[in-house]
Design an enzyme around this catalytic site. Structure first.
Site, mmCIF file in Angstrom:
data_model
loop_
_atom_site.group_PDB
_atom_site.id
_atom_site.type_symbol
_atom_site.label_atom_id
_atom_site.label_comp_id
_atom_site.label_asym_id
_atom_site.label_seq_id
_atom_site.Cartn_x
_atom_site.Cartn_y
_atom_site.Cartn_z
ATOM 1 N N CYS A 1 -5.117 -4.013 19.408
ATOM 2 C CA CYS A 1 -4.044 -3.968 18.399
ATOM 3 C C CYS A 1 -3.704 -2.532 18.015
ATOM 4 O O CYS A 1 -2.538 -2.126 18.040
ATOM 5 C CB CYS A 1 -4.418 -4.771 17.157
ATOM 6 S SG CYS A 1 -6.087 -4.449 16.527
ATOM 7 N N CYS B 1 -1.873 -8.185 20.134
ATOM 8 C CA CYS B 1 -3.228 -8.730 20.125
ATOM 9 C C CYS B 1 -3.558 -9.253 21.519
ATOM 10 O O CYS B 1 -2.733 -9.939 22.131
ATOM 11 C CB CYS B 1 -3.328 -9.861 19.098
ATOM 12 S SG CYS B 1 -4.946 -10.663 19.063
ATOM 13 N N TYR C 1 -5.953 10.170 5.048
ATOM 14 C CA TYR C 1 -4.573 10.531 4.707
ATOM 15 C C TYR C 1 -4.592 11.432 3.467
ATOM 16 O O TYR C 1 -5.669 11.817 3.000
ATOM 17 C CB TYR C 1 -3.713 9.274 4.548
ATOM 18 C CG TYR C 1 -3.652 8.525 5.863
ATOM 19 C CD1 TYR C 1 -2.955 9.061 6.941
ATOM 20 C CD2 TYR C 1 -4.365 7.349 6.045
ATOM 21 C CE1 TYR C 1 -2.956 8.417 8.172
ATOM 22 C CE2 TYR C 1 -4.359 6.700 7.271
ATOM 23 C CZ TYR C 1 -3.655 7.240 8.332
ATOM 24 O OH TYR C 1 -3.654 6.622 9.545
ATOM 25 N N GLN D 1 0.843 -1.197 0.000
ATOM 26 C CA GLN D 1 0.000 0.000 0.000
ATOM 27 C C GLN D 1 0.879 1.248 0.000
ATOM 28 O O GLN D 1 1.724 1.421 0.886
ATOM 29 C CB GLN D 1 -0.910 0.012 1.230
ATOM 30 C CG GLN D 1 -1.937 1.119 1.157
ATOM 31 C CD GLN D 1 -2.820 1.214 2.391
ATOM 32 O OE1 GLN D 1 -2.312 1.304 3.502
ATOM 33 N NE2 GLN D 1 -4.118 1.205 2.190
ATOM 34 N N CYS E 1 -11.235 -13.070 16.498
ATOM 35 C CA CYS E 1 -10.947 -11.671 16.874
ATOM 36 C C CYS E 1 -12.160 -11.087 17.594
ATOM 37 O O CYS E 1 -13.302 -11.289 17.177
ATOM 38 C CB CYS E 1 -10.657 -10.872 15.604
ATOM 39 S SG CYS E 1 -10.621 -9.084 15.836
ATOM 40 N N GLY F 1 -8.689 -7.867 8.354
ATOM 41 C CA GLY F 1 -7.649 -7.123 9.041
ATOM 42 C C GLY F 1 -7.303 -7.818 10.343
ATOM 43 O O GLY F 1 -6.531 -8.779 10.395
ATOM 44 N N ARG F 2 -7.951 -7.377 11.406
ATOM 45 C CA ARG F 2 -7.598 -7.848 12.752
ATOM 46 C C ARG F 2 -7.684 -9.361 12.901
ATOM 47 O O ARG F 2 -6.920 -9.958 13.667
ATOM 48 C CB ARG F 2 -8.497 -7.142 13.772
ATOM 49 C CG ARG F 2 -8.200 -5.651 13.866
ATOM 50 C CD ARG F 2 -9.338 -4.910 14.494
ATOM 51 N NE ARG F 2 -10.514 -4.917 13.635
ATOM 52 C CZ ARG F 2 -11.684 -4.385 13.952
ATOM 53 N NH1 ARG F 2 -11.827 -3.799 15.128
ATOM 54 N NH2 ARG F 2 -12.697 -4.433 13.112
ATOM 55 N N ARG G 1 -7.822 2.102 -2.683
ATOM 56 C CA ARG G 1 -8.641 1.962 -1.467
ATOM 57 C C ARG G 1 -9.336 3.289 -1.165
ATOM 58 O O ARG G 1 -8.699 4.340 -1.163
ATOM 59 C CB ARG G 1 -7.762 1.545 -0.281
ATOM 60 C CG ARG G 1 -8.591 1.089 0.906
ATOM 61 C CD ARG G 1 -7.778 0.472 2.023
ATOM 62 N NE ARG G 1 -8.538 -0.611 2.630
ATOM 63 C CZ ARG G 1 -8.389 -1.033 3.872
ATOM 64 N NH1 ARG G 1 -7.479 -0.482 4.659
ATOM 65 N NH2 ARG G 1 -9.118 -2.010 4.339
ATOM 66 N N CYS H 1 -11.722 -5.842 19.723
ATOM 67 C CA CYS H 1 -11.540 -5.045 20.948
ATOM 68 C C CYS H 1 -10.634 -3.842 20.695
ATOM 69 O O CYS H 1 -10.595 -2.912 21.496
ATOM 70 C CB CYS H 1 -10.959 -5.909 22.067
ATOM 71 S SG CYS H 1 -9.235 -6.383 21.806
#
Ligand SMILES: Cc1cc2nc3c(=O)[nH]c(=O)nc-3n(C[C@H](O)[C@H](O)[C@H](O)COP(=O)(O)O)c2cc1C
Length: 383
Positions: A349, A361, A174, A99, A343, A319-320, A221, A346
Site C-alpha cells: 500500500c 492493496c 513531519y 488530521q 492484512c 490502518g492497513r 498524534r 506487506c
C-alpha cells in the site's frame, strides 16, 4: 466485547473503540480537493462499522504539502468538498475527524512550488516518487507564529466542514515532530534546546486551537519513541504528553518512528510483532488521564480486545487492515471472523503510494474503485 463499547473524546460519544488511522491516499486532485474516488473510499470504510474515521494528513499551508494529491484545508474554498466527504463518512454511522499536518522539511519545492521550511536548515533526504536531498530554510519566530495560526485556522475550517474533531499530526517526522526531535531541531532560541523548547511549537498549536474552540475535541498524534539514536525518547514523550494534557488535548494517539528511525517503525512491516506499540501506550497511560488511541499491527481482534481489557489503551486504530478489509469491524462484531481478509503488513500500500500511484492493496483489488461499484454507478459484469 469491549471493542464495541462506546467511549467519549471530550464531550463527544464515539459508538465504539475502533478508529480508522489516518492514511494518505493520493485520491485528492492536483489542488488538494477531495474527489469522488476518495469520498467513496472513505464511505466504504465508514460503512464497515468503524467508530471514528480520521481522514488522512491534510495540509494547513500550501508550502507544507508533502505528496502530490494530498488533501488541503488552507483556505475556505476547500470547505464544500470536505463537507461532502464528512457527509459520506457520517452516513455510515462513524464520527469524522481530519488530521491537520505540515510536511516541513519533508515537503519539496518540486511538489509545492514554494520554499521548503523546517526548524533548522539541515539536509533532508525525501522520497516523493524519486529520491532527493534538499536543504529547507529555517523558520523565523514570526513564521512559526504564523504557522501556529495556520493550524488553528484550519481547525476552524474543519469544524465548519462538519468534522466532529481534529487530529494534530505531531508524529512521524513531519514539521511538529521535526521541532520535537533533537535530530532535526538545532535551534538555540526558545523553540529549541531542551524538550520543553522543542515541544513548544506543538503545544502552542494545541493552545491556539483550544483558545478558538474550547469545546471542539482535539486529538494529538505523537511518535512516542523515535527509535533513532539521539532522537526523541520515551521519557521526552511522557513529559510532552503531560504538557499536551495540560494544554487541553482530549485524546492522545500513540504511534512511533520517523523518517530517521533505525527501522520502518512508522508503518511496521510483518517483521515487527503485532501490537508493537502497546508498551509505549502503557507508559503514556501511567501519566495522563485523557483517552489513548494506539496503533501498530493491532489487526487481530483478540489482541485488540485484550489491549483494551488489560488497560494498555482505550481505543485501537487500524490502518492497513481497513485498506485490506473495510468491513473488519462489522465482521468482528457479528462473529464472522473467518470472513476477515487479513492484512499481511506487506506494505505494498505505502510503496505503491510513495511511487506515485494512489493507495493500493495486494489483497484487495477494489481499493480505489469503490466509486465505480457504488450502487448508483454500478455497471454490468463482463471481461
Ligand atoms: C498508505 C499509508 C498512508 C499513511 N498515511 C499517514 C498519514 O497521512 N498520517 C499519519 O499519521 N499516518 C499515516 N500512516 C500510518 C498509519 O496511520 C498507521 O500508523 C500505520 O499504518 C500503522 O498502523 P497499522 O499497523 O494498523 O497499519 C500511513 C500508513 C499507510 C499504510
Amino acid at each position: 466485547m469491549k471493542l464495541f463499547d462506546p467511549i467519549s473524546i471530550g464531550a463527544l460519544e464515539i459508538p465504539n473503540r475502533i478508529v480508522m488511522a489516518p492514511m494518505t491516499t493520493r485520491f485528492g486532485d492536483k489542488d488538494g480537493f477531495p474527489t469522488e474516488q476518495g469520498i467513496h473510499y472513505y464511505s466504504a470504510r465508514a460503512r464497515g462499522g468503524v467508530g471514528l474515521v480520521i481522514v488522512e494528513m491534510t495540509g494547513v499551508d500550501p508550502g507544507g504539502s508533502h505528496r502530490r494529491g494530498e488533501l488541503a484545508i488552507h483556505n475556505d474554498a476547500y470547505i464544500p468538498g470536505l463537507q461532502r466527504l464528512v457527509e459520506a463518512i457520517k452516513v455510515g454511522g462513524a464520527r469524522a475527524a481530519i488530521q491537520l499536518g505540515h510536511g516541513g522539511g519533508q515537503a519539496l519545492t518540486r511538489v509545492t512550488g514554494l520554499q521548503s521550511v523546517a526548524p533548522s536548515s539541515i539536509p533532508y533526504a525525501v522520497f516523493e516518487m524519486m529520491q532527493e536531498t534538499h536543504v529547507p530554510k529555517a523558520l523565523t519566530v514570526e513564521e512559526i507564529s504564523r504557522l501556529v495560526e495556520r493550524f488553528s485556522e484550519a481547525a476552524v475550517r474543519a469544524k465548519r466542514s462538519g468534522f466532529d474533531m481534529v487530529e494534530v499530526h505531531g508524529a512521524h517526522g513531519y514539521l511538529i515532530y521535526q521541532f520535537l526531535s533533537p535530530l532535526t531541531n538545532k535551534r538555540t532560541d526558545s523553540y529549541g534546546g531542551d524538550v520543553e523548547g522543542r515541544a513548544r511549537f506543538g503545544i502552542e498549536i494545541v493552545r491556539a486551537i483550544k483558545e478558538r474552540m474550547p469545546d471542539f475535541p482535539l486529538i494529538f498524534r505523537i511518535s512516542v519513541d523515535e527509535y533513532a539514536e539521539g532522537g526523541v525518547t520515551v521519557e521526552d514523550s511522557i513529559a510532552v504528553c503531560k504538557w499536551l494534557e495540560d494544554a487541553g488535548v482530549d485524546a492522545i494517539h500513540v504511534s512511533a518512528g520517523s523518517y530517521l528511525s533505525s527501522y520502518s517503525y512508522v508503518i511496521p512491516p510483518m517483521t515487527l510483532s503485532p501490537g508493537c506499540f502497546l508498551g509505549l501506550s502503557e507508559a503514556v497511560k501511567e501519566v495522563v488521564s485523557v483517552p489513548l488511541i494506539t496503533v501498530g499491527r493491532l489487526h487481530d481482534p483478540y489482541l485488540a480486545e485484550r489491549a483494551i481489557d488489560d488497560g494498555k489503551t482505550d481505543m485501537i486504530a487500524l490502518g492497513r487492515q481497513l485498506i485490506t478489509d473495510p468491513d473488519w469491524p462489522n465482521k468482528v462484531r457479528e462473529g464472522r471472523l473467518d470472513e476477515v481478509r487479513k492484512c499481511l503488513s506487506c506494505n505494498y500500500c505505502i510503496e505503491a503510494m510513495r511511487d506515485g500511484a494512489h493507495v493500493e492493496c495486494s489483497l484487495n483489488v477494489e481499493v480505489g474503485s469503490e466509486w465505480l461499484r457504488a450502487s448508483d454507478t454500478k455497471q454490468g459484469g463482463g471481461e
